[in-house]
Design an enzyme around this catalytic site. Structure first.
Site, PDB file in Angstrom:
ATOM      1  N   GLU A   8    -103.854  96.260 -46.016  1.00  0.00           N
ATOM      2  CA  GLU A   8    -103.462  96.887 -47.216  1.00  0.00           C
ATOM      3  C   GLU A   8    -103.410  95.850 -48.206  1.00  0.00           C
ATOM      4  OE1 GLU A   8     -98.836  98.735 -47.337  1.00  0.00           O
ATOM      5  OE2 GLU A   8     -99.450  97.568 -45.582  1.00  0.00           O
ATOM      6  N   GLU A  48    -111.167  91.518 -51.490  1.00  0.00           N
ATOM      7  CA  GLU A  48    -109.868  91.654 -50.813  1.00  0.00           C
ATOM      8  C   GLU A  48    -109.333  92.873 -51.535  1.00  0.00           C
ATOM      9  OE1 GLU A  48    -107.832  88.300 -49.481  1.00  0.00           O
ATOM     10  OE2 GLU A  48    -109.153  87.684 -48.044  1.00  0.00           O
ATOM     11  N   GLU A  89    -113.729  86.311 -53.597  1.00  0.00           N
ATOM     12  CA  GLU A  89    -112.508  87.026 -52.920  1.00  0.00           C
ATOM     13  C   GLU A  89    -111.600  87.824 -53.278  1.00  0.00           C
ATOM     14  OE1 GLU A  89    -112.184  86.236 -49.784  1.00  0.00           O
ATOM     15  OE2 GLU A  89    -113.805  84.976 -49.173  1.00  0.00           O
ATOM     16  N   GLY A 129    -107.592  85.629 -50.936  1.00  0.00           N
ATOM     17  CA  GLY A 129    -108.361  84.434 -50.895  1.00  0.00           C
ATOM     18  C   GLY A 129    -109.323  84.441 -49.774  1.00  0.00           C
ATOM     19  N   PRO A 176    -101.645  72.802 -42.313  1.00  0.00           N
ATOM     20  CA  PRO A 176    -101.057  71.949 -41.285  1.00  0.00           C
ATOM     21  C   PRO A 176    -101.786  71.253 -40.157  1.00  0.00           C
ATOM     22  CG  PRO A 176     -99.457  73.676 -41.596  1.00  0.00           C
ATOM     23  CD  PRO A 176    -100.883  73.982 -42.253  1.00  0.00           C
TER      24      PRO A 176
END
Length: 179
Positions: free
Chosen positions: A152, A109, A105, A89, A126
């Site tokens: 990776e 990725e 994304e 993401g 958070p």
């Protein structure tokens, strides 16, 4: 400049507002000004106000088409949590929907072309710096491999996932498993 040189240092967040000294529009000196009970950076020359807002982002539980119990994870190349495992993401770019951002994304990725199967939900991090919408998706095409911002990429069995770097990713996986 080679791609590796460009990516030698990537700053994923801009400086906090208190560090801004000059207006990005007119280059005037910024001052502090109170709006709605909060101090914000303000340019008295042109009226620019820096309204600090969280960054929108997306992430997905991408299932392997032939094996529904396996999902793709990526090991992060850049901070925050460099070297840790996460769901694929990233940030939503101007001019794209959250769905388009997730598909882009995933391609960047993981080299996978995906189809979205639905949303899991939206969480605030958070720190409240990012708001992330999580999806469930499946591989349509491509072979899983690490993209430019991943060290990776691997398939993992859902019941044997490594520790994920972010609590929001852990929460999304937990909610997915409880469906």
């Amino acid at each position: 400049m080679a791609d590796t040189d460009e990516n030698a240092f990537v700053q994923w967040r801009h400086a906090p507002p208190r560090a801004w000294k000059y207006c990005p529009l007119c280059r005037g000196d910024l001052t502090n000004h109170a709006w709605d009970g909060k101090t914000r950076r303000y340019c008295p020359q042109c009226g620019f106000v820096y309204w600090e807002r969280p960054l929108p982002a997306v992430a997905a539980i991408i299932r392997e088409s032939s094996h529904q119990g396996r999902v793709a994870l990526v090991r992060r190349r850049y901070p925050p949590e460099e070297g840790q495992w996460t769901l694929p993401g990233g940030g939503i770019e101007a001019g794209e929907s959250i769905e388009q951002a997730m598909i882009r994304e995933a391609q960047e990725e993981t080299a996978l072309t995906i189809a979205l199967d639905g949303e899991i939900g939206t969480w605030s991090t958070p720190s409240f710096e990012t708001i992330i919408t999580f999806f469930v998706a499946h591989r349509v095409n491509g072979e899983l491999q690490a993209g430019s911002d991943a060290l990776e990429a691997m398939w993992f069995d859902l019941d044997r996932l490594p520790s994920l770097a972010f609590s929001t990713h852990q929460d999304a996986v937990r909610q997915y498993l409880e469906r």
